[in-house]
Design an enzyme around this catalytic site. Structure first.
Site, mmCIF file in Angstrom:
data_model
loop_
_atom_site.group_PDB
_atom_site.id
_atom_site.type_symbol
_atom_site.label_atom_id
_atom_site.label_comp_id
_atom_site.label_asym_id
_atom_site.label_seq_id
_atom_site.Cartn_x
_atom_site.Cartn_y
_atom_site.Cartn_z
ATOM 1 N N CYS A 15 0.823 -1.213 0.000
ATOM 2 C CA CYS A 15 0.000 0.000 0.000
ATOM 3 C C CYS A 15 0.859 1.266 0.000
ATOM 4 C CB CYS A 15 -0.898 -0.055 1.245
ATOM 5 S SG CYS A 15 -1.637 1.500 1.744
ATOM 6 N N CYS A 50 0.243 3.689 2.912
ATOM 7 C CA CYS A 50 0.785 3.088 4.143
ATOM 8 C C CYS A 50 2.276 3.387 4.254
ATOM 9 C CB CYS A 50 0.572 1.578 4.146
ATOM 10 S SG CYS A 50 -1.158 1.086 4.091
#
Length: 98
Positions: free
Chosen positions: A23, A26
């Site tokens: 991600c 993230c």
């Protein structure tokens, strides 16, 4: 090793970052969380939970997108939000619960 429930049930304010290694947002949160820990020190505990390795925990907390951040104290979820945040925004949120 402490388990998740022991950690979030403690007196210490705990920020949980549900993330995934693949991600992009993230990855952007990682240095933000490190800076937050550097600035707030022992007043907060920050743990990262990989949703791919802890699928049942992510499902338990109905994590549908990553990153999802949650603040806990004494087992109570105080705040929750999905998506990346800037350091100043995250600090402002955390300061409301300190």
């Amino acid at each position: 090793m402490e388990n998740f429930n022991d950690i979030i049930n403690s007196e210490q304010l705990t920020l949980v970052d549900f993330f995934a290694t693949w991600c992009g947002p993230c990855k952007m949160m990682h240095p933000v969380l490190e800076q937050l820990k550097d600035e707030l020190g022992e007043s907060i505990r920050i743990i990262k939970i990989d949703v791919d390795k802890n699928n049942s925990l992510a499902m338990n907390y109905r994590v549908q997108s990553v990153p999802t951040l949650m603040l806990f104290r004494k087992g109570e979820m105080l705040w929750r939000q999905s998506g990346a945040l800037r350091l100043n925004d995250l600090k402002a949120i955390v300061s409301q619960y300190q």
